[in-house]
Scaffold this motif. Structure first.
Motif: not given
Ligand code: ARG
Length: 588
Positions: A408-413
């Protein structure tokens, strides 16, 4: 520079101190005052020594100032402040010379003398057949930074992943996984692909529930455990397969997190299985082993129950089995005697504080450490909370899986990168998103005082402003882009730094504080010291960048100097981020 400054001050003041009858002044140090209006450094020697000197602090301070004032080679100004502080303003050439010397070096972190101290860092230490959840994030990332920082100072470091890979839970999983493994192998299938870690966890949960309901199932598990412990080859084979399936997923996450743990660092509970009886025998030799209700225990005065009755540390249970602590005692013997560890560090959550206190005390009291000088340190940390201030859980109330959190962190980044720099190619965007997303999660954790709980917030950790990974990564990329625009090679750029503005001077001083801040992380075992340092460094660079024109500067000497200071800032930021295990992209 600081070291040289202190040694100079010690030398210069030796005579004065002797005159005042002070024998030991080796501990006097300089501090960087929070407000730079109070000098580059402040010296609290007069306050610290006044009593020993039988002299009022302000008077002693005045004497010290009178001596240091004449040191035009070092100081532009020296003055007494407040109750007896001494503010030191360094001469610009001192800063320039020290800085230029530092920038010449290939290694910018001061190495400890004589090869350092053999240090064992026990971190991550996951359990087999369980998925890593957010609780393991902290041990893994904090431990990794401590290991890297201690190593960077020149201490030999041994990383130990003390896996929970032995005992009843393993026996339970073996029982239920056995038929599935057999079926896959019969088909000629790929075990790691088909029997995944989530599946193993499911099996474990179901057996564990079943055993609670059904004594017959519990008896089967016990039988499996006995066979496993007796070294039955079929059991060991299954145990090995399950461990490898489990660790394959853990390594996928380590790689995502850029954590330096590999198979050679695995040294789980199973490793100590044949050393447990010996460890208890060794403890017995100390005369401190006491049988209490059938169990073998050590009683120490410092551990008492609420009613004041002595609290035992059990090293062997009444059924002859060993517990979590016995493995740790065996591990301590191994880590000190065989690995030669002089400093042993354990990174686990704060709930294990009493456990380690007891283990350390038992180890010392029973003499099982290879040397009484060995330092034993538990590095506790608080919990990760959700926005509701309660331990982070999924909507359905389950532990949040680390793997899900990272994706999820990578997606939001990706959204952030896409907004900020739509011109990047799709592949670059993906790559930067990966770096920024993972970096943000790690940094949000590392930048907290580890003793505190903290609230997990994607929005906050991905912000481009504030004490976040993206802010630091962006500062790094910005410096790279200055050099790209100028068509200069940032790695090879060389020039002499000179001071023409306060902001250059501040930044140079800040850059020289890098090595001491790494040393502070290693001493105090607190990664946030380095995070704060890097954040302040980026802020100093920002101030410098706003105030000091670079490519448009007309004075060639000053222009080259500014570029050189910038390139060294980049190098320091990159090194600092590397110690945090966070990559520093050149473009974002
Ligand atoms: N496996 C344990 C857990 O997940 C942590 C082990 C920590 N290290 C140790 N030597 N006890 O709680």
């Amino acid at each position: 520079m600081k070291k040289r400054l202190i040694s100079h001050i010690h030398q210069r003041l030796a005579e004065l101190f002797t005159r005042f009858g002070i024998e030991d002044y080796s501990f006097i140090d300089v501090q960087v005052p929070p407000d730079k209006a109070n000098g580059d450094f402040s010296l609290n020697a007069a306050l610290k020594l006044a009593k020993a000197a039988k002299c009022a602090p302000q008077k002693l301070a005045a004497e010290i100032v009178a001596l240091l004032e004449t040191e035009k080679d070092w100081f532009s100004r020296v003055e007494v402040a407040g109750p007896g502080f001494i503010n030191l303003y360094l001469a610009n050439h001192v800063i320039e010379n020290s800085f230029n010397e530092l920038a010449e070096q290939t290694v910018i972190i001061d190495q400890v003398p004589s090869g350092g101290e053999k240090t064992v860092v026990d971190y991550s230490s996951v359990n087999i057949a369980k998925q890593m959840h957010v609780g393991h994030l902290r041990s893994t990332v904090i431990g990794d930074v401590l290991a890297r920082s201690i190593e960077a100072l020149g201490h030999p470091v041994v990383r130990q992943n003390h896996l929970g890979d032995w005992g009843l839970p393993m026996a339970m999983v073996i029982w239920k996984a056995e038929p599935e493994i057999a079926a896959i192998e019969e088909r000629g299938g790929d075990l790691t692909a088909e029997l995944t870690l989530p599946r193993l966890e499911e099996l474990y949960k179901s057996v564990s529930a079943e055993c609670k309901e059904n004594p017959a199932s519990a008896a089967v598990c016990h039988d499996y455990l006995v066979r496993l412990q007796q070294g039955d080859q079929a059991m060991l084979d299954l145990w090995h397969k399950i461990t490898r399936i489990s660790m394959a997923e853990v390594y996928r996450i380590y790689r995502l997190l850029d954590v330096k743990l590999a198979e050679e660092n695995e040294c789980g509970e199973s490793f100590y299985r044949d050393m447990l009886a010996d460890t208890v025998a060794e403890i017995n030799k100390s005369g401190k082993l006491v049988e209490s209700q059938g169990a073998q225990c050590v009683f120490l005065d410092e551990f008492k129950g609420k009613d004041g009755s002595p609290l035992p540390v059990i090293v062997q249970k009444s059924d002859g089995g060993f517990n979590y602590g016995t493995f740790d005692l065996a591990a301590l013997r191994y880590r000190t005697a065989t690995l030669g560890g002089q400093r042993i560090i354990y990174v686990t959550d704060a709930r294990q504080a009493l456990h380690f206190k007891q283990i350390f005390a038992v180890a010392r009291a029973t003499g099982i450490l290879a040397s009484p000088e060995v330092k034993l340190e538990h590095v506790p940390f608080g919990s990760i909370l959700g926005e509701d201030n309660k331990p982070l859980k999924t909507r359905s109330g389950e532990n949040v899986k680390l793997a899900d959190l990272l994706s999820e962190a990578v997606e939001r980044a990706y959204q952030v990168v896409n907004e900020k720099n739509p011109g990047l190619s799709e592949e670059q965007k993906r790559q930067v998103a990966q770096t920024v997303g993972i970096g943000a999660v790690k940094y949000a954790d590392l930048s907290q005082n580890r003793n505190n709980d903290y609230v997990f917030s994607f929005d906050r950790m991905l912000a481009l402003n504030g004490n976040t990974a993206p802010y630091l990564q962006y500062a790094h990329a910005r410096i790279c882009s200055i050099f790209r625009r100028a068509g200069l090679n940032i790695e090879e750029f060389k020039a002499v730094a000179v001071i023409s503005q306060d902001e250059e001077r501040d930044l140079m001083i800040r850059l020289m504080e890098f090595s001491p801040s790494v040393a502070a992380v290693a001493n105090e075992l607190r990664p946030h010291i380095l995070c704060n340092y890097l954040y302040e460094l980026a802020a100093s660079f920002s101030a410098f960048y706003d105030k000091c024109p670079m490519l448009s500067c007309e004075d060639e000497k000053i222009k080259a100097s500014r570029l050189m200071i910038s390139s060294f800032t980049r190098r320091t930021l990159a090194k600092g981020l590397e110690l945090l295990g966070i990559s520093a992209p050149r473009e974002m």
